[in-house]
Design a protein around this motif. Structure first.
Motif, mmCIF file in Angstrom:
data_model
loop_
_atom_site.group_PDB
_atom_site.id
_atom_site.type_symbol
_atom_site.label_atom_id
_atom_site.label_comp_id
_atom_site.label_asym_id
_atom_site.label_seq_id
_atom_site.Cartn_x
_atom_site.Cartn_y
_atom_site.Cartn_z
ATOM 1 N N GLY A 188 -11.728 49.922 21.071
ATOM 2 C CA GLY A 188 -11.513 50.161 19.652
ATOM 3 C C GLY A 188 -11.707 51.611 19.251
ATOM 4 N N ASN A 191 -16.500 54.832 15.726
ATOM 5 C CA ASN A 191 -16.830 55.298 14.377
ATOM 6 C C ASN A 191 -18.094 56.151 14.322
ATOM 7 O OD1 ASN A 191 -14.670 53.880 13.187
ATOM 8 N ND2 ASN A 191 -15.880 51.996 13.123
ATOM 9 N N GLU A 199 -20.958 52.379 16.985
ATOM 10 C CA GLU A 199 -20.207 51.526 16.052
ATOM 11 C C GLU A 199 -18.737 51.628 16.426
ATOM 12 O OE1 GLU A 199 -20.879 51.434 11.598
ATOM 13 O OE2 GLU A 199 -18.808 52.175 11.673
ATOM 14 N N SER A 201 -14.743 49.930 15.811
ATOM 15 C CA SER A 201 -13.803 49.053 15.103
ATOM 16 C C SER A 201 -12.821 48.497 16.128
ATOM 17 C CB SER A 201 -13.039 49.828 14.019
ATOM 18 O OG SER A 201 -13.906 50.220 12.981
ATOM 19 N N GLY A 205 -10.071 44.927 13.229
ATOM 20 C CA GLY A 205 -10.641 45.707 12.135
ATOM 21 C C GLY A 205 -12.123 45.459 11.948
ATOM 22 N N GLU A 206 -12.644 44.462 12.654
ATOM 23 C CA GLU A 206 -14.066 44.146 12.562
ATOM 24 C C GLU A 206 -14.886 45.236 13.245
ATOM 25 O OE1 GLU A 206 -17.148 40.704 14.273
ATOM 26 O OE2 GLU A 206 -14.993 40.589 14.666
ATOM 27 N N ASN A 207 -16.027 45.560 12.650
ATOM 28 C CA ASN A 207 -16.941 46.517 13.265
ATOM 29 C C ASN A 207 -17.927 45.791 14.167
ATOM 30 O OD1 ASN A 207 -15.766 48.684 12.017
ATOM 31 N ND2 ASN A 207 -17.319 48.891 10.432
#
Length: 221
Positions: A188, A191, A199, A201, A205-207
């Motif tokens: 992903g 972040n 972190e 994503s 779209g889920e963290n």
């Protein structure tokens, strides 16, 4: 160490993380690594992952002593970091997790990770604490039978930071793949990297939040 050193030159079994057992001749050992020859190639295995070393008299197949020297031949004493440094530029196979091995070249050895160039994955970061073993190939082996034009090792020109956490902070805002990409929750957009936590994503779209200490390999697609 004296007890294990009595097995030098003997055919042994080595059990390490994941209940994996290797068999071979114990050719060398140091404070934090041992060298095993399985009849075909050398395996350099960090002690931190070894659970047991024992002489197995029930082994049916006798392994012949190696004809080619290992990369430790000219070292007075061997160590994990020395071996990694000596393996730089030699096409090698490394194992970190699951059923995945990576094939490529050690480019740099940092404080807690190494920079690895794979013809498949390109630049990777490999955690030193999770590298289970490394085995260099014979110099005559051509990776994937690639032509000289196809096998271009791109030098890593960007400045490297000493720790993996610091290096990953530079990759914030990029897509990353952790641990070979077998788990979709480890692929992903990166972040944040802070206090040994990541972190990410994922595709939905889920963290998700990952502990850096459990990350074994990183590559950027």
């Amino acid at each position: 160490m004296s007890d294990v050193s009595s097995l030098l030159g003997e055919q042994v079994s080595v059990k390490f993380s994941g209940d994996v057992i290797f068999e071979g001749i114990l050719t060398d050992l140091g404070q934090d690594i041992l060298v095993l020859f399985n009849g075909i190639k050398y395996y350099y295995i960090p002690w931190m992952h070894i659970h047991m070393v024992y002489q197995n008299n029930e082994l049916k197949e006798k392994i012949k002593n190696p004809l080619q020297p290992s990369i430790t031949q000219e070292m007075e004493t061997i160590s994990y970091r020395k071996i990694l440094s000596n393996a730089k530029g030699i096409f090698s196979e490394i194992y970190v997790t699951g059923n995945i091995t990576f094939h490529g070249y050690i480019m740099n050895v940092m404080s807690d990770y190494l920079v690895f160039y794979s013809p498949v994955f390109h630049t990777m970061y490999i955690s030193l604490s999770h590298l289970k073993w490394i085995t260099p190939y014979n110099h005559k082996v051509i990776p994937y039978n690639l032509s000289d034009e196809s096998l271009v090792i791109h030098p890593f020109n960007n400045p490297l930071l000493r720790s993996l956490e610091s290096q990953l902070k530079k990759e914030v805002g990029k897509l990353v793949i952790f641990d070979g990409g077998t788990d979709p929750m480890k692929i992903g957009l990166l972040n944040k990297v802070e206090n040994n936590q990541l972190e990410l994503s994922v595709a939905s779209g889920e963290n998700v939040y990952l502990k850096l200490g459990h990350i074994k390999s990183v590559h950027l697609p």
